[in-house]
Design a protein around this motif. Structure first.
Motif, PDB file in Angstrom:
ATOM      1  N   UNK A  40       8.107   4.529   4.842  1.00  0.00           N
ATOM      2  CA  UNK A  40       9.494   4.050   4.805  1.00  0.00           C
ATOM      3  C   UNK A  40      10.343   4.848   3.817  1.00  0.00           C
ATOM      4  N   UNK A  41       9.717   5.799   3.125  1.00  0.00           N
ATOM      5  CA  UNK A  41      10.458   6.593   2.146  1.00  0.00           C
ATOM      6  C   UNK A  41      10.912   5.763   0.959  1.00  0.00           C
ATOM      7  N   UNK A  54       5.834  -5.042   3.403  1.00  0.00           N
ATOM      8  CA  UNK A  54       6.090  -3.632   3.708  1.00  0.00           C
ATOM      9  C   UNK A  54       5.239  -3.098   4.854  1.00  0.00           C
ATOM     10  N   UNK A  55       4.066  -3.666   5.078  1.00  0.00           N
ATOM     11  CA  UNK A  55       3.283  -3.174   6.214  1.00  0.00           C
ATOM     12  C   UNK A  55       3.955  -3.499   7.551  1.00  0.00           C
ATOM     13  N   UNK A  56       4.329  -4.755   7.777  1.00  0.00           N
ATOM     14  CA  UNK A  56       5.058  -5.040   9.016  1.00  0.00           C
ATOM     15  C   UNK A  56       6.338  -4.218   9.130  1.00  0.00           C
ATOM     16  N   UNK A  95       0.846  -1.190   0.000  1.00  0.00           N
ATOM     17  CA  UNK A  95       0.000   0.000   0.000  1.00  0.00           C
ATOM     18  C   UNK A  95       0.885   1.246   0.000  1.00  0.00           C
ATOM     19  N   UNK A  96       0.392   2.321  -0.637  1.00  0.00           N
ATOM     20  CA  UNK A  96       1.206   3.539  -0.705  1.00  0.00           C
ATOM     21  C   UNK A  96       1.598   4.061   0.682  1.00  0.00           C
ATOM     22  N   UNK A  97       0.694   3.941   1.672  1.00  0.00           N
ATOM     23  CA  UNK A  97       1.007   4.521   2.984  1.00  0.00           C
ATOM     24  C   UNK A  97       2.282   3.913   3.589  1.00  0.00           C
TER      25      UNK A  97
END
Ligand code: SF4
Ligand code: SF4
Lengths: 536, 334
Positions: free
Chosen positions: A46-47, A199-201, A39-41
């Protein structure tokens, strides 16, 4: 979440002769066999490049305009930075020794899941752009153009590798497809192609402190809850200090240990042990995650997430660090942490306060595995055990990939297990220790949308468990990995029902005889002990 | 299939070119003098360049694949070679890999039959590879008698050993048989095993067929259409002494053999035949598994942004206070 019965895919496992030409990059994304996109968020948090809303099933992946240049420059940079990559792109002879060693090939029958085929997916691009023969002779030399289809194919197959390294032990040149997977995932992340489950974790861990995004107060609640439960179970007040400065030891565990089952019983086991031996330790709310999903994304992200462990050890002024049960976490701690974020010269060489054993094997990182620590305690008879409390279990042990093939932590957990339970049986020799089969859900693949592929990938492991279930009535699969504990129950339910999953320190907690504790009538799961059940 | 046909066509073409070279003006000289020198130069420079190219690259992380018990507690038996704890043991691990192909020896076959996973032994690939490589080494050493004067001391006993069966005259050399059998096996499995057939490239077939062509032409010169050994030796010695003499009317077989060997030498540095580099340089095999005991240095350990404790505490201060957890901020105020 564990899928319900109706979610169960129907899986027939068949290995047929491959059809077609592997150079054809087109993949069909079948539901159940791939992970959702980041997801974009999370990328923004994380840049990371190219945050956008997309899904792998989209026709247009919204890659940056110069995606090809980015990938090729990325390859060039990594060829200069990693001997592993440079060498592994050149030396494979396609002998096929690794072909039938990958659980994803065995479970899916998809020839591109053979480790050497997986590697050829990028090797062919390497040949085309970085070797003379590939430039001159093209497909005859095994070279392929880098196209968007190839990007999609990379995404599919390099997220169908759990970085388990099983293929590597069979390769005459030690070619490690896991290393290639790590590099390709890193390349894909440069153009914003990555998965949500990774990427979420990672973003949670970066900002909040752990993969699940459990804020400090909730972290404390979870540990208080464990304290209450232990009071009920043992009648003792088992304190769990948080971020306590001046403690001797910082204890770092995977966050699932305090927020998921059956991990949670392992947490109870650790805490009972620490209480019983009077260990001067603390956990940390800042470094409340030992696991590291950065490993499944890029070396930079791994390093960023890992940095907080040493930083926190320094801030709290501890002498050394003890690490809990987790597979990929130990890959990072053992093979990367000191190089990436060391030197840990503010810490001392770990010494067990009870036995005086100096852990010379951790003299530089100053971090000891809980199984090493406990095995040492048991060897020196520092704790009393009543293994009959585990009599309801017929136990086998699953070696997690990373402790087995990136460390060699094989005997320590077995030593603990054999002392804590009376019934222990090994799975067939070719499926344990360095030959161990992966759970099929590691390296960020353990999500629900990818369930079919997970069950396929876990099939070889499940088959080995079935073998000991039929031969010895095994009903408990012990392991020392948070991903295993999260995903093996589903795997067992599907392929070999009647087998539970537990951490080694859960079994230790069951057997541990604690001073001043009340008589135990149940195990840590609250189930009546075998002898109680017999009396009833 | 296309790859196989192309490779076979290439080898046949080379062989025919060699066989007919004698008929072309200057052809003999090209194959017996110009080509061998060019091939030798390419081989030496090529190998040196390739090994340098690999060895010059950094090894940022210590990533051995461990195949046995680590060294941790003194009373636990370790696997000192398969999980080496220091450089000496790692070197022994590499040596065993290079000499007896340790990893291939682990091989087993895994397949699925009637929905069950079946594991079985599989040592033939290991055996064939070992036989092929050791036979090639013996054959190479035997060839030293053509290019060195005096003949190195170990060559005659090696010859005698190789011919110990004493079948026929000249005595049948075992390595000649073994090399052909091994090559045919390796080629056969590539064709029969559907997984290998699916993945095999031109280079996989070409390397095997080229070696087979070399072996067959060499064997034919010994047993089928014997060449004048003395003349060949004179020619080869002159070549290595840098006083090349173009042989008068050499046998077509010799020309074929020379052309194929030269092709191999030129091809080798640019092909998968450089795989031996992998045995010695692979960071999964040649490093000790002691990364927690001895710090490994990454020469380019580039800095990365992190979420420092201070930043983390600042963003989570409310929640920390809510939970009654200690704050560094509070320390400072006090
Ligand atoms: S075992 Fe190694 S050399 Fe053989 S095909 Fe697999 S990766 Fe290539
Ligand atoms: S590392 Fe594991 S999952 Fe990946 S290709 Fe090798 S065997 Fe398969």
């Amino acid at each position: 979440m564990r899928p319900t019965v109706s979610d169960k895919p129907v899986i027939d496992i068949e290995l047929n002769a491959p059809k077609g030409d592997w150079r054809d990059a087109h993949v069909e994304l079948r539901r159940g066999t791939f992970s959702n996109a980041s997801l974009p968020k999370d990328l923004i948090a994380l840049g990371l490049p190219n945050p956008r809303k997309w899904q792998p099933t989209d026709l247009d992946w919204q890659l940056p305009a110069d995606w090809k240049g980015i990938l090729l420059r990325g390859m060039q940079e990594r060829l200069a930075k990693y001997r592993s990559f440079r060498l592994f792109m050149d030396v494979c002879v396609r002998c096929g020794a690794c072909a039938d060693k990958c659980h994803f090939y065995l479970g899916s029958g998809d020839p591109k899941n053979m480790p050497f085929a997986r590697a050829e997916l990028i090797r062919s691009v390497y040949r085309r752009y970085f070797t003379l023969s590939g430039r001159l002779f093209g497909s005859l030399a095994g070279a392929r153009e880098l196209t968007e289809d190839v990007v999609k194919e990379w995404f599919y197959y390099f997220y169908q590798c759990t970085e388990c390294r099983r293929c590597s032990i069979y390769c005459p040149f030690g070619i490690d497809t896991a290393e290639i997977t790590m590099i390709v995932r890193e390349l894909l992340s440069l153009i914003g192609v990555s998965t949500h489950w990774v990427t979420e974790p990672a973003a949670n861990c970066y900002r909040v402190g752990n993969h699940l995004g459990i804020a400090p107060h909730a972290f404390k609640d979870a540990l208080d809850f464990a304290r209450d439960e232990l009071r009920e179970l043992t009648g003792l007040d088992v304190e769990i200090p948080i971020s306590r400065k001046g403690a001797e030891i910082l204890f770092v565990m995977p966050s699932a240990d305090y927020f998921a089952t059956p991990h949670y019983y392992t947490l109870l086991g650790y805490m009972m042990l620490f209480h019983e031996i009077g260990l001067d330790f603390t956990v940390s709310a800042y470094a409340s995650e030992g696991g590291n999903f950065g490993l499944f994304h890029s070396n930079d992200l791994m390093k960023r997430l890992n940095a907080k462990i040493y930083e926190e050890a320094k801030r709290l002024g501890v002498k050394w660090i003890l690490g809990g049960e987790c597979g990929h976490m130990w890959r990072v701690l053992h093979q990367y942490m000191d190089t990436m974020n060391g030197p840990a010269d503010f810490l001392e060489v770990p010494v067990s306060p009870l036995t005086g054993t100096r852990f010379g094997n951790a003299a530089s990182t100053k971090m000891v595995h809980i199984c090493e620590f406990t095995a040492d305690l048991l060897y020196h008879e520092k704790i009393k055990l009543d293994p009959s409390r585990n009599d309801e279990y017929v136990v086998t042990y699953h070696d997690s990939c990373n402790p087995a093939r990136a460390m060699g932590l094989l005997e320590e957990p077995r030593y603990v297990l054999k002392r804590t339970c009376n019934h222990f049986h090994e799975m067939p020799a070719k499926t344990i220790r360095e030959f161990t089969f992966c759970c099929g859900s590691g390296a960020g693949l353990g999500n629900t949308e990818n369930l079919e592929m997970r069950l396929r990938g876990g099939f070889p492991r499940a088959e080995a468990v079935r073998h000991v279930r039929e031969a010895h009535g095994v009903n408990l699969l012990a392991c020392i990995c948070a991903i295993d504990k999260a995903t093996l129950p589903t795997l067992m339910d599907y392929w070999v029902s009647g087998v539970q999953v537990a951490g080694v320190h859960e079994l230790l907690g069951n057997a541990l005889v604690m001073k001043g504790a009340k008589e135990r009538t149940t195990n840590l799961r609250g189930e009546p002990l075998a002898k109680e059940a017999a009396n009833a | 299939m296309k790859a196989l046909i192309a490779a076979a066509a290439a080898v046949v073409f080379l062989a025919m070119a060699g066989a007919s070279a004698g008929a072309v003006p200057g052809g003999t000289a090209a194959i017996t003098v110009v080509l061998p020198y060019f091939a030798f130069l390419t081989l030496s420079v090529g190998i040196a360049w390739r090994v340098w190219w690999w060895a010059a690259s950094p090894v940022p992380y210590r990533i051995p694949t461990t195949c046995g018990q680590q060294r941790s507690l003194p009373w636990i038996r370790t696997a000192p070679i398969d999980n080496p704890d220091n450089r000496v043991m790692a070197a022994i691990r590499v040596a065993i890999e290079a000499l007896v192909f340790r990893s291939l020896l682990r091989n087993s076959r895994t397949h699925v039959a009637a929905g069950r996973l079946v594991l079985s032994e599989a040592r033939l690939l290991w055996l064939a590879s070992l036989v092929l490589h050791w036979s090639l080494l013996v054959i190479l050493l035997r060839h030293l008698r053509f290019v060195l004067l005096p003949t190195p001391f170990f060559v005659p006993p090696l010859d005698a050993l190789d011919g110990f069966l004493r079948i026929g005259a000249p005595a049948l050399l075992i390595t000649d048989v073994l090399v052909v059998v091994a090559l045919i096996y390796l080629l056969g499995r590539r064709l029969v095993n559907p997984l290998l057939r699916y993945m095999s490239l031109f280079t996989d077939y070409f390397a095997l067929l080229l070696l087979l062509g070399i072996a067959v032409s060499g064997i034919a010169m010994r047993y089928v259409a014997p060449v004048n050994i003395v003349a060949v030796k004179e020619f080869a010695l002159a070549l290595t002494a840098f006083h090349p003499v173009v042989p008068a009317a050499p046998s077509a077989l010799l020309l074929v053999h020379l052309l194929l060997v030269s092709t191999l030498a030129i091809y080798l540095p640019f092909s998968k035949l450089m795989h031996f580099g992998g045995v010695f340089l692979s960071p999964t095999r040649n490093l000790a598994n002691n990364s927690r005991r001895v710090r490994h240095i990454n020469p380019w350990n580039s800095p990365v942004p992190t979420n420092t404790y201070a930043e983390w505490e600042a963003t989570n201060a409310d929640k920390l206070k809510l939970a009654g957890l200690p704050l560094d901020e509070a320390d400072r105020v006090r």
